[in-house]
Design a protein around this motif. Structure first.
Motif, mmCIF file in Angstrom:
data_model
loop_
_atom_site.group_PDB
_atom_site.id
_atom_site.type_symbol
_atom_site.label_atom_id
_atom_site.label_comp_id
_atom_site.label_asym_id
_atom_site.label_seq_id
_atom_site.Cartn_x
_atom_site.Cartn_y
_atom_site.Cartn_z
ATOM 1 N N LEU A 1 -14.867 -30.168 -115.547
ATOM 2 C CA LEU A 1 -14.049 -30.292 -114.487
ATOM 3 C C LEU A 1 -14.660 -28.620 -113.804
ATOM 4 O O LEU A 1 -14.755 -29.016 -112.967
ATOM 5 C CB LEU A 1 -12.802 -30.340 -114.404
ATOM 6 C CG LEU A 1 -12.317 -31.514 -115.288
ATOM 7 C CD1 LEU A 1 -10.928 -31.747 -115.066
ATOM 8 C CD2 LEU A 1 -12.891 -32.488 -115.168
ATOM 9 N N TYR B 1 -12.281 -22.741 -117.197
ATOM 10 C CA TYR B 1 -11.839 -23.455 -116.014
ATOM 11 C C TYR B 1 -10.924 -22.669 -114.558
ATOM 12 O O TYR B 1 -9.883 -22.646 -115.765
ATOM 13 C CB TYR B 1 -11.772 -24.660 -116.159
ATOM 14 C CG TYR B 1 -10.715 -25.671 -114.965
ATOM 15 C CD1 TYR B 1 -11.660 -26.920 -114.808
ATOM 16 C CD2 TYR B 1 -9.644 -25.847 -115.359
ATOM 17 C CE1 TYR B 1 -10.853 -27.396 -113.703
ATOM 18 C CE2 TYR B 1 -8.617 -26.699 -114.371
ATOM 19 C CZ TYR B 1 -9.309 -28.008 -113.595
ATOM 20 O OH TYR B 1 -8.694 -28.115 -112.390
ATOM 21 N N ASN C 1 -16.926 -29.798 -106.983
ATOM 22 C CA ASN C 1 -17.640 -31.063 -107.668
ATOM 23 C C ASN C 1 -16.810 -32.145 -107.859
ATOM 24 O O ASN C 1 -16.871 -33.547 -109.177
ATOM 25 C CB ASN C 1 -17.921 -30.941 -109.558
ATOM 26 C CG ASN C 1 -16.337 -30.957 -109.820
ATOM 27 O OD1 ASN C 1 -15.417 -30.830 -109.581
ATOM 28 N ND2 ASN C 1 -17.021 -30.219 -111.028
ATOM 29 N N THR C 2 -15.808 -33.056 -106.879
ATOM 30 C CA THR C 2 -14.305 -34.576 -107.731
ATOM 31 C C THR C 2 -14.823 -34.751 -106.386
ATOM 32 O O THR C 2 -14.709 -36.063 -107.299
ATOM 33 C CB THR C 2 -12.793 -33.508 -107.006
ATOM 34 O OG1 THR C 2 -13.396 -32.174 -108.186
ATOM 35 C CG2 THR C 2 -12.176 -34.351 -107.784
ATOM 36 N N LYS D 1 -13.159 -30.220 -104.135
ATOM 37 C CA LYS D 1 -12.422 -30.136 -105.177
ATOM 38 C C LYS D 1 -11.052 -28.666 -105.121
ATOM 39 O O LYS D 1 -11.062 -27.824 -103.870
ATOM 40 C CB LYS D 1 -12.900 -29.152 -106.578
ATOM 41 C CG LYS D 1 -12.886 -28.893 -108.058
ATOM 42 C CD LYS D 1 -13.622 -27.759 -108.207
ATOM 43 C CE LYS D 1 -13.000 -27.953 -109.712
ATOM 44 N NZ LYS D 1 -12.854 -29.460 -110.425
ATOM 45 N N GLU D 2 -9.820 -29.071 -106.034
ATOM 46 C CA GLU D 2 -8.678 -28.780 -105.872
ATOM 47 C C GLU D 2 -8.028 -27.225 -105.520
ATOM 48 O O GLU D 2 -7.208 -27.109 -105.201
ATOM 49 C CB GLU D 2 -8.014 -29.581 -106.422
ATOM 50 C CG GLU D 2 -7.776 -29.252 -108.389
ATOM 51 C CD GLU D 2 -6.931 -30.387 -108.576
ATOM 52 O OE1 GLU D 2 -7.847 -31.757 -108.382
ATOM 53 O OE2 GLU D 2 -6.201 -30.488 -109.507
ATOM 54 N N HIS E 1 -2.990 -33.892 -108.480
ATOM 55 C CA HIS E 1 -4.507 -33.981 -108.657
ATOM 56 C C HIS E 1 -4.512 -35.359 -107.290
ATOM 57 O O HIS E 1 -5.645 -34.724 -106.591
ATOM 58 C CB HIS E 1 -5.246 -34.567 -109.030
ATOM 59 C CG HIS E 1 -6.158 -34.741 -109.513
ATOM 60 N ND1 HIS E 1 -7.332 -33.747 -109.189
ATOM 61 C CD2 HIS E 1 -6.612 -35.920 -109.008
ATOM 62 C CE1 HIS E 1 -8.735 -34.484 -109.229
ATOM 63 N NE2 HIS E 1 -8.415 -35.941 -108.967
ATOM 64 N N MET F 1 -2.491 -37.955 -112.502
ATOM 65 C CA MET F 1 -4.134 -37.932 -111.523
ATOM 66 C C MET F 1 -4.059 -39.147 -110.133
ATOM 67 O O MET F 1 -3.574 -38.562 -109.712
ATOM 68 C CB MET F 1 -4.604 -38.364 -113.012
ATOM 69 C CG MET F 1 -4.368 -37.081 -114.525
ATOM 70 S SD MET F 1 -4.001 -35.539 -113.541
ATOM 71 C CE MET F 1 -5.224 -35.054 -112.934
ATOM 72 N N HIS F 2 -4.155 -40.161 -110.885
ATOM 73 C CA HIS F 2 -4.569 -41.214 -109.610
ATOM 74 C C HIS F 2 -3.799 -41.320 -108.982
ATOM 75 O O HIS F 2 -2.457 -42.521 -110.008
ATOM 76 C CB HIS F 2 -5.966 -41.458 -109.821
ATOM 77 C CG HIS F 2 -7.479 -40.228 -109.659
ATOM 78 N ND1 HIS F 2 -8.043 -40.423 -111.110
ATOM 79 C CD2 HIS F 2 -7.791 -39.652 -108.905
ATOM 80 C CE1 HIS F 2 -8.791 -39.591 -110.434
ATOM 81 N NE2 HIS F 2 -8.563 -38.620 -109.553
ATOM 82 N N PHE G 1 -6.805 -34.726 -120.986
ATOM 83 C CA PHE G 1 -8.050 -34.027 -120.659
ATOM 84 C C PHE G 1 -7.583 -33.153 -122.515
ATOM 85 O O PHE G 1 -7.052 -32.398 -122.038
ATOM 86 C CB PHE G 1 -8.063 -33.242 -120.035
ATOM 87 C CG PHE G 1 -8.083 -33.789 -118.391
ATOM 88 C CD1 PHE G 1 -9.459 -34.049 -118.502
ATOM 89 C CD2 PHE G 1 -7.332 -33.629 -117.387
ATOM 90 C CE1 PHE G 1 -10.059 -35.047 -117.044
ATOM 91 C CE2 PHE G 1 -7.807 -34.705 -116.467
ATOM 92 C CZ PHE G 1 -8.886 -35.096 -115.961
ATOM 93 N N VAL H 1 -17.175 -38.430 -110.136
ATOM 94 C CA VAL H 1 -16.141 -38.532 -110.566
ATOM 95 C C VAL H 1 -15.837 -39.493 -108.961
ATOM 96 O O VAL H 1 -15.147 -40.788 -109.631
ATOM 97 C CB VAL H 1 -15.577 -36.721 -110.407
ATOM 98 C CG1 VAL H 1 -14.237 -37.031 -110.023
ATOM 99 C CG2 VAL H 1 -15.892 -35.777 -110.882
HETATM 100 C C1 V55 Z 1 -9.521 -33.764 -112.084
HETATM 101 C C2 V55 Z 1 -10.898 -33.317 -111.506
HETATM 102 C C3 V55 Z 1 -11.533 -32.459 -111.669
HETATM 103 C C4 V55 Z 1 -10.260 -31.251 -111.053
HETATM 104 C C5 V55 Z 1 -8.838 -31.882 -111.495
HETATM 105 O O1 V55 Z 1 -9.362 -35.845 -112.201
HETATM 106 C C6 V55 Z 1 -8.722 -31.996 -111.816
HETATM 107 C C7 V55 Z 1 -9.102 -35.320 -112.665
HETATM 108 C C8 V55 Z 1 -13.305 -33.117 -111.340
HETATM 109 O O2 V55 Z 1 -12.634 -31.989 -111.061
HETATM 110 O O3 V55 Z 1 -10.108 -29.896 -111.437
#
Ligand code: V55
Ligand code: FE
Length: 494
Positions: free
Chosen positions: A62, A104, A127-128, A141-142, A225, A288-289, A312, A481
């Motif tokens: 990530l 990270y 990158n997300t 990206k968060e 997320h 997460m989602h 993870f 992603v």
């Molecule tokens: C996620 C993906 C991320 C991240 C935190 O899928 C959570 C969950 C691709 O980066 O930084």
């Protein structure tokens, strides 16, 4: 090192997951089958790819650089383009010729030349997820602000703060666009700096201006997320991951897993304020989602593919125990949040017994509403699959099917990708007016035997019939992603 018959190295950092360090442009890709002429738009996707080896070998994927790509559909043909997201961090590392940024989301581990813990958003890799709103394309990206991307060339045009209206240091990878109004609701967590408990929610009007801001506090600092949006409520699920300034100063990766922490789902009215937030609690969950949510009377119903526990492996349990792969399993859950109930717990039901990929979609025309179909990938062990192609410790996950899960009847309509293919996240392309589920389901498949990627296109109402068309790329592309479809009319595509 022995290679399998398909040429797939057993080393998980080679083979299909080996580094890719190129940008690409193909006009008029090779296609089998027939690309629907009615599709005029682009499938934008972004993923994580190391432009150079990471500073720490045990870092998580990530933290790898953003790589954005597009499949442009027009007049029955498809063009492909892929480029690095040229973040501030990417440009500095390219100039230095080596990794300058450490773990990270831990700036304390960065090279002194770039180390700035007071400005963690400056090290985002974007990158997300991709986003199209108000005529602009972004990667997200968060841990930072959106980067603006040219929708034709995929060149990067710096960060975007909505003309100064966005005050949070961060912006979620999962904003939601209300299909009835065109408004976007989004949030940033750790909004005021590393490990801060501030979460700020924004409404952005269809022209891209910030119209409303709500500042709330989270029960504990964790990954928030994704979110869900109903026509009346904002829904904020999280759980399990923990961080602190002490943890970061000690040089650890941003998140650890604390199985003793409850999961939480926050619910508040879209036009509410901090005092209106209701936090519902539940057991250990890795949230997460989401798929979607809707409001009915004083209840909010949420569909989400949450994991039982930590997904993870590179975010380790804080008690020193080993990561438990058998608990890193996602199931499709229906969660009821009853705003009239005196209980502070949410109700949960698992709708199908099978494990699924947690990267799911609904028809974007029914987001915020009572939707019928959930789309996501899963591994069906009954289908033919060449198991020699599965590598790594733990073994790489394989997705050989996309399912359309009907919450009204329980029926599953299944698309099967092939015996040497692993599917990435699916994307729904709506077609026509109104009718939920009419359109195409597309996604990138890794051809593990030939070390190439393919874009598969199926009729979303006839998944079992298989492909309408496949776009064959002559090379591998990095794992997506998230991705999304945009109509040519939403962007200035030419
Ligand atoms: C996620 C993906 C991320 C991240 C935190 O899928 C959570 C969950 C691709 O980066 O930084
Ligand atoms: Fe995500």
């Amino acid at each position: 090192m022995a290679d399998s018959p398909g040429g797939m190295s057993r080393d998980p950092r080679r083979g299909f997951a080996g580094p890719l360090r190129f940008e690409a442009n193909i006009e008029d890709c090779e296609v089998v089958g027939k690309i629907p002429e009615e599709l005029d738009g682009a499938f934008y996707r972004v993923g994580a790819e190391w432009n150079r080896p990471p500073m720490f070998a045990d870092d998580g994927i990530l933290n790898a650089d953003g790589y954005v790509s597009m499949f442009r559909f027009r007049r029955g043909k498809v063009d492909y383009r892929g480029k690095w997201v040229k973040t501030e961090r990417f440009l500095k590392e390219r100039a230095a010729g080596r990794a300058l940024y450490g773990y990270y989301r831990n700036p304390y581990t960065d090279d002194p030349s770039v180390r700035d813990p007071d400005n963690p958003a400056a090290r985002t890799v974007s990158n997300t997820a991709t986003l199209v709103h108000a005529g602009k394309l972004f990667t997200l990206k968060e841990d930072g602000l959106p980067y603006r991307i040219d929708p034709v060339t995929l060149d990067t045009h710096g960060t975007w703060d909505f003309e100064g209206g966005w005050k949070s240091q961060t912006f979620t990878a999962h904003p939601k666009i209300d299909p009835l109004t065109g408004e976007m609701v989004a949030f940033g967590y750790e909004a005021t700096g590393l490990a801060s408990d501030d979460l700020w929610i924004y409404t952005i009007d269809p022209s891209g201006r910030v119209r409303n801001e709500i500042r709330i506090k989270v029960p504990y600092v964790s990954v928030v997320h994704d979110m869900a949006l109903t026509h009346r409520h904002v829904v904020l699920p999280f759980g399990g991951y923990v961080t602190s300034l002490e943890r970061l100063e000690a040089g650890k990766i941003h998140w650890g897993w604390d199985a003793s922490k409850p999961s939480y789902i926050g619910v508040l009215p879209r036009e509410g304020s901090a005092k209106d937030v209701r936090w519902f609690k539940g057991p250990e969950r890795c949230m997460m989602h989401t798929f979607n949510a809707y409001s009915e009377g004083n209840k909010v119903i949420l569909y989400a593919p949450f994991y039982d526990s930590n997904f993870f492996p590179f975010f380790p349990p804080v008690d020193g125990s080993p990561w438990q792969p058998e608990k890193a399993r996602a199931f499709i859950r229906k969660i009821t949040l009853d705003l009239d109930s005196p209980s502070d717990h949410y109700q949960e039901e698992i709708l199908w017994p099978m494990e699924v990929s947690d990267l799911g979609k609904v028809d974007p025309r029914v987001l915020t509403l009572d939707s019928r179909y959930l789309y996501t990938g899963y591994f069906d062990p009954e289908r033919p699959f060449d198991r020699d192609l599965i590598v790594g410790t733990p073994p790489a996950r394989v997705t050989n099917c996309y399912g359309r899960f009907d919450v009204k009847t329980g029926k599953i309509d299944t698309y099967f990708a092939g015996p040497v293919h692993s599917l990435q996240e699916c994307t729904f392309i709506p077609v026509g007016r109104g009718e939920e589920g009419r359109g195409y389901l597309i996604g990138v498949a890794s051809n593990l035997a030939e070390l190439r990627s393919e874009l598969v296109i199926a009729d979303a109402q006839r998944l079992a019939e298989g492909d309408i068309a496949r776009v064959l790329l002559p090379f591998r592309i990095s794992a997506q992603v998230h991705g999304m479809w945009a109509e040519a009319s939403e962007l200035d595509l030419s």
